[in-house]
Each structure stands twice: as C-alpha cells, then as structure tokens.
Design a protein around this motif. Structure first.
Motif, PDB file in Angstrom:
ATOM      1  N   ALA B  57       0.418  -1.248   0.075  1.00 10.12           N
ATOM      2  CA  ALA B  57      -0.134  -0.109   0.246  1.00 10.12           C
ATOM      3  C   ALA B  57       0.977   1.422  -0.452  1.00 10.12           C
ATOM      4  O   ALA B  57       0.561   2.012  -0.098  1.00 10.12           O
ATOM      5  N   GLY B  58       2.471   1.151  -0.749  1.00 11.51           N
ATOM      6  CA  GLY B  58       3.078   1.864  -0.061  1.00 11.51           C
ATOM      7  C   GLY B  58       3.029   3.269  -1.465  1.00 11.51           C
ATOM      8  O   GLY B  58       2.368   2.632  -2.560  1.00 11.51           O
ATOM      9  N   ASN B  59       4.471   3.590  -1.883  1.00 12.40           N
ATOM     10  CA  ASN B  59       4.245   4.806  -2.856  1.00 12.40           C
ATOM     11  C   ASN B  59       4.798   3.863  -3.903  1.00 12.40           C
ATOM     12  O   ASN B  59       5.312   3.269  -4.541  1.00 12.40           O
ATOM     13  N   THR B  60       3.818   4.230  -5.075  1.00  9.15           N
ATOM     14  CA  THR B  60       3.219   3.754  -6.422  1.00  9.15           C
ATOM     15  C   THR B  60       4.988   3.865  -6.888  1.00  9.15           C
ATOM     16  O   THR B  60       4.568   2.954  -7.522  1.00  9.15           O
ATOM     17  N   GLY B  61       5.511   4.958  -7.375  1.00 13.18           N
ATOM     18  CA  GLY B  61       6.372   5.078  -7.849  1.00 13.18           C
ATOM     19  C   GLY B  61       7.767   4.053  -7.769  1.00 13.18           C
ATOM     20  O   GLY B  61       8.089   4.325  -8.550  1.00 13.18           O
ATOM     21  N   ALA B  62       7.627   4.101  -5.979  1.00 17.15           N
ATOM     22  CA  ALA B  62       8.873   3.384  -5.451  1.00 17.15           C
ATOM     23  C   ALA B  62       8.804   1.949  -6.190  1.00 17.15           C
ATOM     24  O   ALA B  62       9.585   1.512  -6.283  1.00 17.15           O
ATOM     25  N   LEU B  63       7.551   1.390  -5.757  1.00 18.79           N
ATOM     26  CA  LEU B  63       6.648  -0.225  -6.043  1.00 18.79           C
ATOM     27  C   LEU B  63       7.201  -0.252  -7.233  1.00 18.79           C
ATOM     28  O   LEU B  63       7.755  -1.353  -7.518  1.00 18.79           O
ATOM     29  N   MET B  64       6.447   0.378  -7.972  1.00 14.95           N
ATOM     30  CA  MET B  64       6.803   0.187  -9.501  1.00 14.95           C
ATOM     31  C   MET B  64       8.064   0.073  -9.673  1.00 14.95           C
ATOM     32  O   MET B  64       9.286  -0.746 -10.931  1.00 14.95           O
ATOM     33  N   ALA B  65       9.295   1.058  -9.772  1.00  9.97           N
ATOM     34  CA  ALA B  65      11.113   1.040 -10.015  1.00  9.97           C
ATOM     35  C   ALA B  65      11.446   0.041  -9.223  1.00  9.97           C
ATOM     36  O   ALA B  65      11.873  -1.623  -9.716  1.00  9.97           O
ATOM     37  N   THR B  66      11.452  -0.648  -8.100  1.00  8.44           N
ATOM     38  CA  THR B  66      11.665  -1.673  -6.790  1.00  8.44           C
ATOM     39  C   THR B  66      11.608  -2.967  -8.076  1.00  8.44           C
ATOM     40  O   THR B  66      11.752  -3.133  -8.184  1.00  8.44           O
ATOM     41  N   ALA B  67      10.252  -3.130  -8.597  1.00  9.26           N
ATOM     42  CA  ALA B  67       9.770  -4.177  -8.881  1.00  9.26           C
ATOM     43  C   ALA B  67      10.176  -4.522 -10.304  1.00  9.26           C
ATOM     44  O   ALA B  67      10.518  -5.222 -10.855  1.00  9.26           O
ATOM     45  N   ARG B  68      10.440  -3.422 -11.492  1.00  9.86           N
ATOM     46  CA  ARG B  68      10.701  -3.534 -12.372  1.00  9.86           C
ATOM     47  C   ARG B  68      13.041  -3.704 -12.335  1.00  9.86           C
ATOM     48  O   ARG B  68      13.069  -4.465 -12.986  1.00  9.86           O
ATOM     49  N   PHE B  69      13.043  -3.078 -11.625  1.00  8.16           N
ATOM     50  CA  PHE B  69      14.822  -3.201 -11.358  1.00  8.16           C
ATOM     51  C   PHE B  69      15.154  -5.135 -10.740  1.00  8.16           C
ATOM     52  O   PHE B  69      15.903  -5.346 -11.393  1.00  8.16           O
ATOM     53  N   VAL B  70      14.176  -4.914  -9.809  1.00 13.86           N
ATOM     54  CA  VAL B  70      14.259  -6.894  -8.819  1.00 13.86           C
ATOM     55  C   VAL B  70      13.404  -7.902  -9.991  1.00 13.86           C
ATOM     56  O   VAL B  70      14.344  -8.639 -10.333  1.00 13.86           O
ATOM     57  N   LEU B  71      12.431  -7.764 -10.367  1.00 11.44           N
ATOM     58  CA  LEU B  71      11.392  -8.408 -11.385  1.00 11.44           C
ATOM     59  C   LEU B  71      12.255  -8.574 -12.661  1.00 11.44           C
ATOM     60  O   LEU B  71      12.275 -10.065 -13.601  1.00 11.44           O
ATOM     61  N   LYS B  72      12.572  -7.396 -13.188  1.00 16.81           N
ATOM     62  CA  LYS B  72      12.315  -7.142 -15.128  1.00 16.81           C
ATOM     63  C   LYS B  72      11.243  -7.831 -15.657  1.00 16.81           C
ATOM     64  O   LYS B  72       9.669  -8.113 -14.851  1.00 16.81           O
ATOM     65  N   THR B  73      11.221  -7.379 -16.536  1.00 19.26           N
ATOM     66  CA  THR B  73       9.739  -7.286 -17.273  1.00 19.26           C
ATOM     67  C   THR B  73       9.942  -8.562 -17.959  1.00 19.26           C
ATOM     68  O   THR B  73      10.869  -9.344 -18.552  1.00 19.26           O
ATOM     69  N   ILE B  74       8.171  -9.465 -18.513  1.00 20.12           N
ATOM     70  CA  ILE B  74       8.464 -10.487 -19.235  1.00 20.12           C
ATOM     71  C   ILE B  74       9.463 -10.349 -20.888  1.00 20.12           C
ATOM     72  O   ILE B  74       9.433  -8.723 -21.464  1.00 20.12           O
ATOM     73  N   PRO B  75      10.047 -11.101 -21.315  1.00 20.82           N
ATOM     74  CA  PRO B  75      10.205 -10.663 -22.418  1.00 20.82           C
ATOM     75  C   PRO B  75       9.136 -10.309 -23.703  1.00 20.82           C
ATOM     76  O   PRO B  75       8.340 -10.680 -24.061  1.00 20.82           O
ATOM     77  N   GLY B  76       9.823  -9.458 -24.074  1.00 21.51           N
ATOM     78  CA  GLY B  76       8.363  -8.488 -25.654  1.00 21.51           C
ATOM     79  C   GLY B  76       7.366  -7.360 -24.512  1.00 21.51           C
ATOM     80  O   GLY B  76       7.206  -6.877 -25.166  1.00 21.51           O
ATOM     81  N   ILE B  77       7.367  -7.378 -23.151  1.00 26.88           N
ATOM     82  CA  ILE B  77       7.258  -6.204 -22.735  1.00 26.88           C
ATOM     83  C   ILE B  77       8.389  -5.187 -22.649  1.00 26.88           C
ATOM     84  O   ILE B  77       9.428  -5.328 -21.493  1.00 26.88           O
ATOM     85  N   ASP B  78       7.331  -4.159 -23.181  1.00 27.24           N
ATOM     86  CA  ASP B  78       8.783  -2.786 -22.831  1.00 27.24           C
ATOM     87  C   ASP B  78       8.488  -1.906 -21.163  1.00 27.24           C
ATOM     88  O   ASP B  78       9.481  -1.637 -20.320  1.00 27.24           O
ATOM     89  N   ARG B  79       7.470  -1.931 -20.845  1.00 28.57           N
ATOM     90  CA  ARG B  79       7.394  -1.612 -20.207  1.00 28.57           C
ATOM     91  C   ARG B  79       5.807  -2.285 -18.857  1.00 28.57           C
ATOM     92  O   ARG B  79       5.165  -1.796 -19.435  1.00 28.57           O
ATOM     93  N   PRO B  80       5.613  -2.149 -17.392  1.00 25.32           N
ATOM     94  CA  PRO B  80       4.497  -2.228 -16.949  1.00 25.32           C
ATOM     95  C   PRO B  80       3.962  -1.903 -16.553  1.00 25.32           C
ATOM     96  O   PRO B  80       4.240  -0.126 -17.842  1.00 25.32           O
ATOM     97  N   ALA B  81       2.410  -1.993 -16.773  1.00 25.91           N
ATOM     98  CA  ALA B  81       1.361  -1.315 -16.841  1.00 25.91           C
ATOM     99  C   ALA B  81       0.791  -1.169 -15.692  1.00 25.91           C
ATOM    100  O   ALA B  81       0.661  -2.597 -14.865  1.00 25.91           O
ATOM    101  N   ILE B  82      -0.693  -0.632 -14.903  1.00 30.18           N
ATOM    102  CA  ILE B  82      -0.849  -0.326 -13.866  1.00 30.18           C
ATOM    103  C   ILE B  82      -2.648  -0.729 -14.678  1.00 30.18           C
ATOM    104  O   ILE B  82      -3.024  -0.166 -14.906  1.00 30.18           O
TER     105      ILE B  82
END
Lengths: 298, 298
Positions: B57-82
């Motif tokens: 339930a925390g900071n959305t921007g930080a959650l997105m940045a952290t999730a992208r950095f740690v988990l990476k995106t699925i091959p073929g997906i440029d950027r995650p979406a909400i």
C-alpha cells in the motif's frame, strides 16, 4: 409557431435554410458543400451582427469548422476550445478543452486558461478565478514535457495559477478553471457521464429488487427526485466554442426542450456579459507582456 | 500477532525489514537507498520464489521502480502497466494503463492490450476478451497519429479488438479490456472517483436537509446501504503491476482492513491462475507473428 402566443412570436424571426448537415458528415465537406445549412446560416447571422449568438445541437466538428471559417479566431488565439461549466461540491467550474484539439501546445493551453478564466469571471462573477492544469499528480515533476512547459507558462502569466490538479479535483472544485488538451478533457467528461449513468442504473436496480425495496423507493422518492434534479445533465447543457469572434454554443445532440433552454441561456449570458471582448482584452495584454519580456531578454 | 489464533499464525511468516520508503520519496532514491525496506524485501521474496506475490500500500512510483529493477519485465514487454478491474453495468472490465506510463508507443499499447486480455481471461474466466482502445470517438479518423497507429496494430494482432471506445464505454462495459496511456487512464479513473465522491456528498446533503428528508433516508437506508456496498471502492482495491516476471499488487494507500483483503485476494487469484505465464506465452506468440509477417514482407 402555433405554440407561441403573439408576444413571443413578435420576438422570433425565422431565417430559412435549405440544407442540413448530417451528424456523421465530415466537417470539411459540410463546410464546402452546405453553404445554406441552418448551421452556416446561423453563424453567418452572428458574423453580420444580426444575431448575438448561435446555438446548435448539430454535428460538433462541422459546427467548429464552420464557426472557425466564418467568424475567425480572436487575435492571439490559435485554436478555439470547447468549454463547459460543470458542477462540483463547491459550485461550478469551467473545464476546457473538451474535444476540439487532440494535441495542444503549451501556448494553446495557456490561451485556454485565459479563455476559461474570463468565462468564469463573466458568467459566474468570479474575481480572478483560479486555474488548474490537469495532470496525474500535484508535484511539478509529474506529466510529460508538454505539461511541464505549460505549467511554466501558466506560472509566468498573469492568471491566478493554482498549479497541477488531478481528475478528482474537477468535482472537488479545487480550482475555478481546469485546463487540459481536448483528448484528456473529452475522455474525462465522457467517463464521468458513463459513471453517472451506471450509478443511476444501480440505484434503479437496488430499489426495484422486490416489493419491499420498491416501498423504500416510494418513501425516498421525493428526496431522490431532488438529488436527480441537482445532477440533471440538462442543467449543464451548452458547451461554449471559445476563442471565436462571435458566440457559438453547442447543445447536446439529444437535448430535450429543457436542456436546449439551458444552452440558449448560456448563449444569452455570454452575450450579455460581453465575454468575447473580455477574452480579446486579456489575450492582447498577455501578448504585450510576452513581447515586453522578450524585449527585456534581448 | 495477538489477534491471530494458532492456526493462522502458523501460516504467517514475518520477514524483518529495517527501512521504510516514504510516500513522497523519489522512486530512484528509494531504489538506491532503501535496500532493506519492507517493499524491497517483499519483492526480493517474489524474485527468490519464496513468495508468489507481493502486495503493497506504499509509494506507487517506488513500488514500480523497485519491482521493475528486481523482477524485470517479461520478454517482449517494454514497460509494466498498472491495471485495475473496475465495475460496469454488465460486470467487470480491466482498464490499463492507469498511470505508470505518461506517453506510450503503439507497440506498448498493444502489449497492454495483450496483458489486459490475459488478466481478464485468468481472473474472470472470459474466453477471448474484447479489447477497446480509449479514444474521443468511435470512428477510425478520431484521435492523433499515435492512437491511429495503435488501432492498426491492435487490428492486425490476434486480440479480439473491438475498435475505438469512448470514456463512457468504460462503465457501459462495451469491452472487457480498455487500453489507454497512463496519463489518460489516470485522469479518467480519478475523475470517476471525484464524481462518485460528489454524488455521495450530494445524496447526504439532500437526505440531511431537514427532519422530513432524514425520515425518508431512514426508510431508504437498507436499500441505500446495498447500493453503497455495490459501489464500495474497497471491493475494487488492488491494482496489478502487469508485465513483470512476478506478481505485484498495489493497494490504495488509504485502504482499511476490508480494502486490503481485496488487494490480497487479487494477488492470490493472479498467482492461482498463473497469469504471468499466460501473458508471457501470448506475448511470445505475438512476437513470432510479427517476425513472420516481417519475413513475409521482405
């Protein structure tokens, strides 16, 4: 005309027009081929000074194209915008653009701010209306470059710029004017319309579930009626095509007599408060300021 | 933990974290300096396979940045979406992106379409969900070049593309999935939230006007309660950060226990229906098709 008594009839002049612009007709084709449509004739009357305003429930794109072509824009205004007065928890605010301009430059958005501000001053008697820029967060770092440049321009202008606002600020009434490009504004307005319709459907379903809920509805009916009247979209019918050298108001295509009356009233109020002269003055002042600051910079 | 009995306690593992990411903290700073925040620790657990999903339930921007950095995106997906499941008059639809990406390329919007389609298939059991592109008119000529190119890509894809939809189509439930850039989506969602709040204020005001309207309210209370429950935003709490190689769900920052439960349930359902594998498969297929049609074109 049989419906009108003598006194009303004397105040009405019917101007004949032989053509009709279809609701799906391409604006440029309507402009070229429908020179005797009711829309064109009405706008011509404004141009000639025979009418102080034109109100139409027809094809929005054709109305905009015809109005731009016949009336021209106010000096310093690049493109007209569609503006609407909408209810919020504190009163009324003006949102623009609602669909005339898909992509907007920061300069155009500044012009929308000026036009909205003057409309609120003229129609709602607001002194120095506050102006918000629709964004996805209140912080300065939010939005794309275009939005950031617009915020900078608005901050430097003489407008009472509040800063960034978000979608929920429209109904919260955070600012008197909300500025956005026509794509975002149109989506926001229509999303709100869709939600209002969904709530009406859900309320009807819940109250219509069985004899007992119907009894509850009966008891609540007078109050629900007042609520319904308060949010009645017909009361907010009439969008202004702002930035033109003449008053043009667009009514919803499906408006009934009550709705159309509100659109006519909006046109009347705009004519009575001389909103176009006010916009022209303010834009001229803004242009002078720009020239001055450019001269100082050189 | 005093609240939980033994059986529940056995199913809970508390993982210690020494840092907290502030709600206003810049995402990049949180990513750099808060390596032992609860957010980072939770996402690390997903990465390590020790947890199947992270809910914050925390900071959305930080959650997105952290999730992208740690988990990476699925091959073929440029950027995650909400993405969020929202109520409509027919049931539920998925709208994305709701704010992660201000500007989106047609390719990214196509990826959002694939992700939303798979989410609806997995969570709502919809076979071949219909996908709409949010625009300011249903005709093909509406919108800017970016939107027109996106419509073209969606039409060529294997998705069940309906065509353009407008803001009111979200609540009408015209399509199962509504695709838009994060700016438009965020404004639409927040405008809807603002309108819902305004209606609640107006209803309260009308029913609270005097002793008689209060009596009406009393009679209608049970039904109004059902209506309120039906549109309770807590029931729709939990936005999915789609496109990552792990499940991350964002709860509203102000969610209470009931709201947070729905966010947890959303994460559970995503894990149970293996939505990430489905998205990965579909995106891989889409990439193959693209390569094939490019090869045929050459």
């Amino acid at each position: 005309m049989a419906l009108h008594d003598g006194a009303v009839r004397e105040r009405i002049l019917i101007q004949h027009a032989t053509q009709v612009v279809g609701m799906d007709e391409a604006p440029q084709l309507a402009l070229k081929n429908k020179k005797d449509s009711s829309m064109r004739v009405a706008i011509n009357l404004v141009k000639e000074g025979k009418a102080q305003a034109a109100v139409s429930a027809g094809n929005t794109g054709a109305l905009m194209a015809t109005a731009r072509f016949v009336l021209k824009t106010i000096p310093g205004i690049d493109r007209p915008a569609i503006a609407k007065l909408l209810p919020n928890v504190k009163g009324t605010s003006c949102v623009l653009d609602l669909g005339a301009n898909v992509d907007c430059t920061p300069e155009q958005l500044l012009q929308f701010g000026i036009m909205g501000s003057e409309l609120m001053a003229c129609l709602q008697g607001k002194a120095n209306p506050s102006v918000g820029l629709l964004n996805i967060g209140s912080e300065d770092i939010k939005g794309n470059d275009n939005i950031k440049k617009t915020a900078e321009l608005l901050r430097q202008s003489e407008l009472n710029f509040y800063g960034n606002v978000e979608g929920d600020d429209i109904c919260k009434g955070t600012t008197d004017v909300v500025v956005c490009d026509g794509f975002t504004g149109n989506v926001a307005l229509k999303t709100a319309e869709g939600l209002a319709h969904m709530f009406a459907v859900f309320l009807r379903e819940e109250f219509g579930r069985n004899w007992w809920t119907r009894l509850c509805a009966l008891a609540a009916l007078p109050v629900l009626g007042l609520f319904k009247k308060r949010i009645d979209p017909r009361r907010y019918n009439g969008a202004s095509l702002l930035g033109l050298r003449g008053i043009v108001v667009k009514s919803h295509g499906g408006a009934d007599v009550t709705g159309f009356r509100y659109a006519l009233a909006q046109a009347c109020e705009e004519a009575g408060s001389d909103v176009i002269a006010h916009i022209a003055d303010r834009v001229a002042k803004q242009l002078d300021n720009l020239k001055q600051s450019e001269a100082e910079a050189n």
